[in-house]
Write a protein that holds these residues in place. Structure first.
Motif, PDB file in Angstrom:
ATOM      1  N   ALA A  63       0.865  -1.181   0.000  1.00 28.89           N
ATOM      2  CA  ALA A  63       0.000   0.000   0.000  1.00 28.89           C
ATOM      3  C   ALA A  63       0.894   1.221   0.000  1.00 28.89           C
ATOM      4  N   GLY A  64       0.817   1.983  -1.071  1.00 30.75           N
ATOM      5  CA  GLY A  64       1.671   3.151  -1.204  1.00 30.75           C
ATOM      6  C   GLY A  64       1.195   4.324  -0.373  1.00 30.75           C
ATOM      7  N   PRO A  65       1.967   5.405  -0.348  1.00 31.36           N
ATOM      8  CA  PRO A  65       1.564   6.599   0.410  1.00 31.36           C
ATOM      9  C   PRO A  65       0.387   7.285  -0.262  1.00 31.36           C
ATOM     10  N   ASP A  66      -0.576   7.711   0.518  1.00 32.56           N
ATOM     11  CA  ASP A  66      -1.807   8.285  -0.026  1.00 32.56           C
ATOM     12  C   ASP A  66      -1.825   9.801   0.065  1.00 32.56           C
ATOM     13  N   ASN A 113     -23.862   9.058  19.203  1.00 26.48           N
ATOM     14  CA  ASN A 113     -24.800  10.130  19.556  1.00 26.48           C
ATOM     15  C   ASN A 113     -24.396  11.504  19.018  1.00 26.48           C
ATOM     16  N   TYR A 114     -23.304  11.560  18.224  1.00 20.72           N
ATOM     17  CA  TYR A 114     -22.971  12.847  17.611  1.00 20.72           C
ATOM     18  C   TYR A 114     -23.941  13.088  16.462  1.00 20.72           C
ATOM     19  N   PRO A 115     -24.555  14.280  16.336  1.00 17.23           N
ATOM     20  CA  PRO A 115     -25.541  14.511  15.294  1.00 17.23           C
ATOM     21  C   PRO A 115     -24.951  14.391  13.894  1.00 17.23           C
ATOM     22  N   ALA A 116     -25.501  13.504  13.094  1.00 12.95           N
ATOM     23  CA  ALA A 116     -24.994  13.283  11.744  1.00 12.95           C
ATOM     24  C   ALA A 116     -25.294  14.477  10.863  1.00 12.95           C
ATOM     25  N   ALA A 117     -24.308  14.836  10.030  1.00 10.15           N
ATOM     26  CA  ALA A 117     -24.479  15.971   9.134  1.00 10.15           C
ATOM     27  C   ALA A 117     -24.516  15.536   7.684  1.00 10.15           C
ATOM     28  N   ALA A 118     -24.407  14.229   7.444  1.00  7.83           N
ATOM     29  CA  ALA A 118     -24.363  13.746   6.072  1.00  7.83           C
ATOM     30  C   ALA A 118     -25.506  12.779   5.815  1.00  7.83           C
ATOM     31  N   PRO A 119     -25.992  12.690   4.581  1.00  3.69           N
ATOM     32  CA  PRO A 119     -27.090  11.785   4.261  1.00  3.69           C
ATOM     33  C   PRO A 119     -26.634  10.340   4.279  1.00  3.69           C
ATOM     34  N   PRO A 120     -27.594   9.396   4.463  1.00  2.00           N
ATOM     35  CA  PRO A 120     -27.239   7.977   4.441  1.00  2.00           C
ATOM     36  C   PRO A 120     -26.519   7.632   3.149  1.00  2.00           C
ATOM     37  N   GLY A 121     -25.498   6.762   3.255  1.00  2.00           N
ATOM     38  CA  GLY A 121     -24.758   6.342   2.089  1.00  2.00           C
ATOM     39  C   GLY A 121     -23.566   7.210   1.772  1.00  2.00           C
ATOM     40  N   SER A 122     -23.423   8.339   2.458  1.00  2.00           N
ATOM     41  CA  SER A 122     -22.287   9.204   2.187  1.00  2.00           C
ATOM     42  C   SER A 122     -21.043   8.647   2.848  1.00  2.00           C
ATOM     43  N   ALA A 123     -19.896   9.238   2.513  1.00  2.00           N
ATOM     44  CA  ALA A 123     -18.634   8.759   3.086  1.00  2.00           C
ATOM     45  C   ALA A 123     -18.635   8.864   4.596  1.00  2.00           C
ATOM     46  N   ALA A 124     -19.400   9.817   5.124  1.00  2.00           N
ATOM     47  CA  ALA A 124     -19.397  10.010   6.575  1.00  2.00           C
ATOM     48  C   ALA A 124     -20.004   8.845   7.306  1.00  2.00           C
ATOM     49  N   ASN A 125     -20.805   8.027   6.621  1.00  2.00           N
ATOM     50  CA  ASN A 125     -21.454   6.907   7.281  1.00  2.00           C
ATOM     51  C   ASN A 125     -20.702   5.598   7.075  1.00  2.00           C
ATOM     52  N   ARG A 126     -19.545   5.690   6.429  1.00  2.00           N
ATOM     53  CA  ARG A 126     -18.702   4.512   6.360  1.00  2.00           C
ATOM     54  C   ARG A 126     -17.908   4.444   7.652  1.00  2.00           C
ATOM     55  N   SER A 127     -17.720   3.228   8.151  1.00  2.00           N
ATOM     56  CA  SER A 127     -16.929   3.099   9.365  1.00  2.00           C
ATOM     57  C   SER A 127     -15.453   3.218   9.005  1.00  2.00           C
ATOM     58  N   THR A 128     -14.660   3.671   9.958  1.00  2.00           N
ATOM     59  CA  THR A 128     -13.215   3.813   9.761  1.00  2.00           C
ATOM     60  C   THR A 128     -12.499   3.221  10.940  1.00  2.00           C
ATOM     61  N   ALA A 129     -12.198   1.932  10.856  1.00  2.00           N
ATOM     62  CA  ALA A 129     -11.536   1.270  11.978  1.00  2.00           C
ATOM     63  C   ALA A 129     -10.061   1.517  12.002  1.00  2.00           C
ATOM     64  N   LEU A 130      -9.493   1.868  10.845  1.00  2.00           N
ATOM     65  CA  LEU A 130      -8.060   2.033  10.777  1.00  2.00           C
ATOM     66  C   LEU A 130      -7.694   3.505  10.802  1.00  2.00           C
ATOM     67  N   PRO A 131      -6.543   3.820  11.374  1.00  2.00           N
ATOM     68  CA  PRO A 131      -6.193   5.214  11.565  1.00  2.00           C
ATOM     69  C   PRO A 131      -5.580   5.877  10.366  1.00  2.00           C
ATOM     70  N   SER A 132      -5.397   5.182   9.234  1.00  2.00           N
ATOM     71  CA  SER A 132      -4.738   5.866   8.158  1.00  2.00           C
ATOM     72  C   SER A 132      -4.943   5.267   6.812  1.00  2.00           C
ATOM     73  N   GLY A 133      -4.319   5.988   5.849  1.00  2.00           N
ATOM     74  CA  GLY A 133      -4.470   5.662   4.467  1.00  2.00           C
ATOM     75  C   GLY A 133      -3.472   4.635   4.065  1.00  2.00           C
ATOM     76  N   SER A 134      -2.249   5.019   3.909  1.00  2.00           N
ATOM     77  CA  SER A 134      -1.286   3.997   3.685  1.00  2.00           C
ATOM     78  C   SER A 134      -1.237   3.253   4.953  1.00  2.00           C
ATOM     79  N   SER A 135      -1.710   3.886   5.872  1.00  2.00           N
ATOM     80  CA  SER A 135      -1.839   3.219   7.126  1.00  2.00           C
ATOM     81  C   SER A 135      -2.904   2.259   6.940  1.00  2.00           C
ATOM     82  N   THR A 136      -3.126   1.925   5.919  1.00  2.00           N
ATOM     83  CA  THR A 136      -3.376   0.641   5.343  1.00  2.00           C
ATOM     84  C   THR A 136      -4.507   0.551   4.363  1.00  2.00           C
ATOM     85  N   VAL A 137      -4.656  -0.678   3.949  1.00  2.00           N
ATOM     86  CA  VAL A 137      -5.672  -0.939   2.947  1.00  2.00           C
ATOM     87  C   VAL A 137      -6.786  -1.766   3.521  1.00  2.00           C
ATOM     88  N   ALA A 138      -6.771  -2.050   4.803  1.00  2.00           N
ATOM     89  CA  ALA A 138      -7.797  -2.933   5.349  1.00  2.00           C
ATOM     90  C   ALA A 138      -8.827  -2.167   6.121  1.00  2.00           C
TER      91      ALA A 138
END
Length: 272
Positions: A57-60, A247-272
């Protein structure tokens, strides 16, 4: 042989541990089926093992979306910025925003040795780490010195001209060495590192006012913070919080990038 360190906890969705390789981490990410994860740039590069293929995974310079159609487990060895290109002998700028099989980048004997070490291993992270340790020892102090010093100067807020003077290089020489080492110039590296500082601060104090966050991590103002989040993460700080804070008020519609989970702390900081 260094003392054995435990593998990342396999019962957790994402877990990591410090590596015997200075500045590196071993991590494990487990994803259920039909999952999307937003992975943010961090300046690092990773070697990934999905149970069948070794991938680099290269640098992003932008957020990467990992989509899992089936349940998956990925093991990664995450290198600090600038180290992996030295080990591979491959300029980092050729791998920016890329995920490619290691066999397309590394010499065949190295790829074969790594596959032999990790395939079927009970602790693949430990096996991957052990296979790379001898290679790191082959790097001279001069080779390791440039990434370390360039990172230090970037974090200290040096511009290109000042950093070049401190490193006894011309600005053109500095840029060439930077793109070969990090994938991009020090200005972009600084933006990526500042984004990670902002994300870390949000994770520690999710209720922090965005204007205060901007001031603490070095943005000109809240608008600057928001522009940088949109550019590098693909979401606003508020959307990021909405997808990471209960419980933080959502500001993005369903299906937007904001509703994707992000378990990993980075980009090249990985691909998983």
């Amino acid at each position: 042989m260094p003392p054995t360190r435990p593998e990342p906890d396999a019962t957790r969705h994402y877990a990591e541990r410090a590596s015997h390789i200075p500045g590196a981490l071993i991590w494990r990410a487990q994803s259920p089926a039909l999952t999307e994860r937003l992975i943010l740039p961090d300046g690092c590069m990773d070697i990934l093992w999905d149970g069948g293929t070794l991938v680099i995974a290269g640098p992003d310079t932008r957020a990467h979306v990992f989509a899992s159609a089936a349940p998956s487990t990925i093991i990664g060895l995450r290198y600090a910025p600038g180290i992996l290109p030295l080990l591979l002998g491959t300029p980092a700028h050729l791998l920016v925003n890329q995920r490619v099989p290691l066999a397309e980048v590394a010499p065949r004997p190295l790829t074969d040795a790594l596959l032999l070490a990790v395939d079927g291993a009970r602790a693949p992270g430990r096996a991957l780490e052990a296979a790379w340790l001898p290679l790191l020892g082959e790097l001279g102090a001069t080779e390791r010195g440039f990434p370390r010093e360039a990172l230090r100067l970037t974090r200290a807020g040096y511009g290109a001209a000042a950093a070049a003077r401190a490193l006894n290089l011309s600005e053109r020489q500095l840029y060439r060495r930077s793109i070969n080492t990090f994938g991009y110039g020090l200005r972009t590296l600084g933006r990526v590192l500042r984004l990670q500082d902002a994300v870390a601060t949000l994770s520690r104090t999710p209720g922090i006012p965005l204007a205060q966050l901007a001031a603490e991590v070095g943005y000109t103002d809240q608008s600057h913070l928001t522009r940088e989040f949109r550019s590098l993460a693909g979401v606003t700080p508020g959307d990021y919080l909405a997808s990471h804070t209960p419980n933080y008020p959502a500001a993005a519609p369903p299906g937007s990038a904001a509703n994707r989970s992000t378990a990993l702390p980075s980009g090249s900081s990985t691909v998983a």
